[in-house]
Design an enzyme around this catalytic site. Structure first.
Site: not given
Ligand code: GAR
Length: 199
Positions: A12-14, A94, A108, A110
């Protein structure tokens, strides 16, 4: 206000970068309403808790098939008024039923310069391992819209990062995160929050 749901699977750093940007007024009028993880033990859930953001765990394995999982996830996000879905290290592909519900409203991050080192099997450290094996001197990160393909949607923002002599996948991953991902993901959200058609 643009209500955001952030989908996570790991550290979860983003997510943290988005939270920090929100606290610093760097997301425009976008706000994180909900964090959803597909794993109970994702550290990202701790980050959400610490920031006082509601979170949920919705696991594909608790549903008979991928479509029912996608429909349940979509229902949950619709209920809290989600206008933008942000995949921040979310490693579940998804199903089309979910993509249809939020068409043009899913982004997203990437960890490469798409179209290099992307598509099926390219996620997390594997992306940086591939970049180092190919010997590229420049890599980076991309924020893109999510469509029904794998990393094929329209590109919103990219940032290049230098590969340095002696880099390991871990060292390169960290540099790409610091110099690119944590910068362009909040910036892309801000940009989208300012665009009428995404509200
Ligand atoms: C990030 O590097 C993100 O770009 C990558 O996973 C990491 C998650 O880190 N995503 C992908 O590879 C998607 N194909 P985080 O949980 O610390 O944000």
């Amino acid at each position: 206000m643009l209500k955001i749901a952030v989908l996570v699977s790991g550290g979860g750093t983003n997510l943290q970068a988005i939270i920090d940007a929100q606290n610093a007024g760097g997301l425009g009028d976008a706000r994180i309403e909900l964090v959803v993880s597909n794993k109970d033990d994702a550290y990202a859930l701790m980050r959400a808790k610490e920031a006082g953001i509601p979170s949920k765990v919705i696991r594909p394995k608790d549903f008979p098939d991928k479509d029912l999982y996608g429909a349940a996830l979509a229902r949950e996000l619709k209920e809290c008024g989600t206008g933008l879905v942000v995949l921040a290290g979310f490693l579940v592909v998804l199903p089309p039923v979910f993509i249809d519900e939020f068409a043009g409203k899913i982004i997203n991050i990437h960890p490469s310069l798409i179209p290099s080192f992307c598509g099926e099997g390219f996620y997390g450290l594997k992306v940086h391992e591939a970049a180092l094996s190919r010997g590229v001197k420049i890599t980076g990160a991309t924020v893109h819209f999510v469509d029904k393909g794998c990393d094929t949607g329209p590109i919103i923002m990219q940032k290049a990062v230098e590969v340095l002599e002696g880099d390991t996948p871990e060292v390169l991953q960290r540099r790409v995160m610091e110099q690119a991902e944590w910068v362009i993901l909040p910036a892309a959200i801000k940009k989208l929050a300012e665009r009428e058609e995404i509200r």
